[in-house]
Design a protein around this motif. Structure first.
Motif, mmCIF file in Angstrom:
data_model
loop_
_atom_site.group_PDB
_atom_site.id
_atom_site.type_symbol
_atom_site.label_atom_id
_atom_site.label_comp_id
_atom_site.label_asym_id
_atom_site.label_seq_id
_atom_site.Cartn_x
_atom_site.Cartn_y
_atom_site.Cartn_z
ATOM 1 N N ASN A 151 -100.075 36.706 33.758
ATOM 2 C CA ASN A 151 -100.548 35.420 33.213
ATOM 3 C C ASN A 151 -102.007 35.159 33.549
ATOM 4 O O ASN A 151 -102.792 34.776 32.680
ATOM 5 N N GLN A 203 -94.213 35.215 23.206
ATOM 6 C CA GLN A 203 -94.700 34.971 24.570
ATOM 7 C C GLN A 203 -95.739 36.018 25.011
ATOM 8 O O GLN A 203 -96.717 36.206 24.337
ATOM 9 N N SER A 204 -95.473 36.737 26.098
ATOM 10 C CA SER A 204 -96.533 37.604 26.657
ATOM 11 C C SER A 204 -96.880 38.818 25.802
ATOM 12 O O SER A 204 -97.857 39.505 26.090
ATOM 13 N N GLU A 262 -94.143 24.204 26.659
ATOM 14 C CA GLU A 262 -94.835 24.867 27.773
ATOM 15 C C GLU A 262 -96.024 24.036 28.252
ATOM 16 O O GLU A 262 -96.334 24.009 29.444
ATOM 17 N N ASN A 310 -99.253 27.873 35.436
ATOM 18 C CA ASN A 310 -100.396 28.417 34.690
ATOM 19 C C ASN A 310 -101.636 27.544 34.876
ATOM 20 O O ASN A 310 -102.762 28.051 34.938
ATOM 21 N N LYS A 358 -100.296 38.961 24.523
ATOM 22 C CA LYS A 358 -101.400 39.411 25.389
ATOM 23 C C LYS A 358 -101.991 40.750 24.926
ATOM 24 O O LYS A 358 -103.138 41.061 25.214
ATOM 25 N N TYR A 393 -87.484 28.205 32.296
ATOM 26 C CA TYR A 393 -88.597 27.434 32.864
ATOM 27 C C TYR A 393 -89.488 26.863 31.756
ATOM 28 O O TYR A 393 -90.272 25.951 31.991
ATOM 29 N N ILE A 394 -89.379 27.428 30.541
ATOM 30 C CA ILE A 394 -89.956 26.772 29.357
ATOM 31 C C ILE A 394 -88.751 26.161 28.636
ATOM 32 O O ILE A 394 -87.948 26.894 28.042
ATOM 33 N N TYR A 413 -95.034 43.995 34.174
ATOM 34 C CA TYR A 413 -95.240 43.402 35.510
ATOM 35 C C TYR A 413 -94.680 44.328 36.579
ATOM 36 O O TYR A 413 -94.909 45.528 36.560
ATOM 37 N N GLY A 415 -92.105 40.119 26.771
ATOM 38 C CA GLY A 415 -92.366 38.685 26.829
ATOM 39 C C GLY A 415 -91.108 37.966 27.271
ATOM 40 O O GLY A 415 -90.001 38.489 27.054
ATOM 41 N N VAL A 416 -91.259 36.771 27.866
ATOM 42 C CA VAL A 416 -90.070 36.061 28.351
ATOM 43 C C VAL A 416 -89.189 35.500 27.229
ATOM 44 O O VAL A 416 -88.111 34.985 27.493
ATOM 45 N N CYS A 462 -99.007 32.242 23.016
ATOM 46 C CA CYS A 462 -97.704 32.691 23.531
ATOM 47 C C CYS A 462 -96.568 32.202 22.636
ATOM 48 O O CYS A 462 -95.498 32.809 22.595
ATOM 49 N N PHE A 510 -95.043 38.023 37.005
ATOM 50 C CA PHE A 510 -96.015 37.772 35.927
ATOM 51 C C PHE A 510 -96.851 36.528 36.177
ATOM 52 O O PHE A 510 -97.974 36.426 35.718
#
Ligand SMILES: NC(=O)CC[C@H](N)C(=O)O
Length: 312
Positions: free
Chosen positions: A118, A67-68, A164, A171, A71, A31-32, A247, A264-265, A199, A99
């Motif tokens: 997210n 990525q995540s 992204e 987002n 965070k 998706y990215i 998640y 992370g993705v 990210c 997420f």
């Protein structure tokens, strides 16, 4: 060389070899768009122990999109800036949903369940941004990560960030929705710009494991002995990683691995063995919850072999 470190080195090497050969690797996030090009055959594993010794296997020095996992670093930074005021903008409970989910926000007045989904991370990023230009906020985050890892070469992958930025409609929806409740306060495009860029920080397993050391050692930066955060804060960040770091897969990760972890993705996972080690793994194929499929399996094997589960 201690016997324990010898055991760790052998385990890391053997697990990396076994994982490289596994046929069933999960699927790479697409998706990215930029992440869809990553080779699912890559696998890296790295552990840094309490004495600073490093055990590495497979592609442990190849940079990937964290990525995540970023965070964890933004939460730490934001807590340093806002202290417990942060908890007015974001909760501390597992979400039990995806997420990028939006559903809980309507029932909970725009306050995200935790800082690792997210919505929560966007709210945390907004707090770091307050009173700064996006460039300054991002510089602050990158400097912090470089300091933690003791590595000035860590960079942001601009192609991933741009990719992204072009496609992050979900987002944007989360940010706009929170802005309507006053949980996000800066212009949406600024907050999201900083979020997408942190990210897109690229790090290797070695750099990531180095950056996680303070969480394994009561908040102290092991190289300098300086407190990055208080022992209580390190303990609490670890608690959130355990309960929310994967998640809707957080229960399964605790059940199988028994360690605080953040995924992370990009296929990376940072995991903490309190008092003993900081671990990082990378395998780009994900499971349906968006967590690294073989990453979790590798950490499960390592934790079992070393007797590292925090549950005894
Ligand atoms: N789980 C993740 O790693 C998600 C991070 C990604 N940048 C996103 O916002 O969708």
């Amino acid at each position: 060389m201690s016997a324990e470190f010898d055991r760790l080195s052998a385990a890391v090497r053997e697990i990396a070899e076994e994982m490289k050969a596994r046929p069933d690797r999960g699927s790479v996030a697409d998706y990215i768009p930029e992440l869809a090009h990553v080779d699912p055959g890559r696998f890296g594993l790295c552990a840094v122990d309490a004495e600073g010794r490093v055990a590495a296997g497979g592609d442990a020095d190849a940079p990937f999109s964290i990525q995540s996992i970023s965070k964890v670093f933004t939460l730490t930074l934001a807590l340093g800036m806002a202290g417990d005021r942060l908890w007015r903008r974001v909760g501390r409970e597992p979400s039990g949903s995806a997420f990028n989910s939006i559903v809980q926000l309507e029932h909970e007045r725009g306050v995200p369940r935790n800082p690792f989904i997210n919505a929560g991370a966007i709210a945390v990023t907004d707090l770091i941004l307050s009173g700064h230009q996006p460039r300054e906020a991002l510089g602050e985050i990158l400097r912090f990560v470089r300091f933690l890892a003791d590595d000035e070469t860590i960079r942001i992958d601009e192609a991933v960030a741009a990719s992204e930025q072009r496609t992050g409609f979900r987002n944007a929806a989360l940010a706009n929705y929170m802005r309507s409740f006053g949980v996000v306060t800066n212009p949406i495009e600024f907050t999201l710009g900083v979020y997408f860029h942190h990210c897109a920080i690229a790090m290797s397993c070695r750099q990531l494991a180095m950056a996680g050391r303070f969480l394994a050692h009561g908040g102290r930066h092991p190289a300098t002995g300086h407190a990055v955060v208080s022992p209580q804060r390190a303990r609490r960040i670890n608690a959130l990683m355990l309960t929310c770091g994967h998640y809707d897969g957080s229960g399964e990760f605790a059940f199988r691995v028994g360690l605080p972890g953040k995924s992370g993705v990009g296929g990376g996972v940072l995991a903490i063995v309190p008092g003993r080690a900081s671990l990082a793994v990378w395998s780009p194929g994900l499971d349906p919850s968006g967590n690294s499929h073989l990453g979790r399996e590798a950490l499960e094997m390592l934790s079992r072999r070393m007797g590292w589960s925090i549950f005894g």
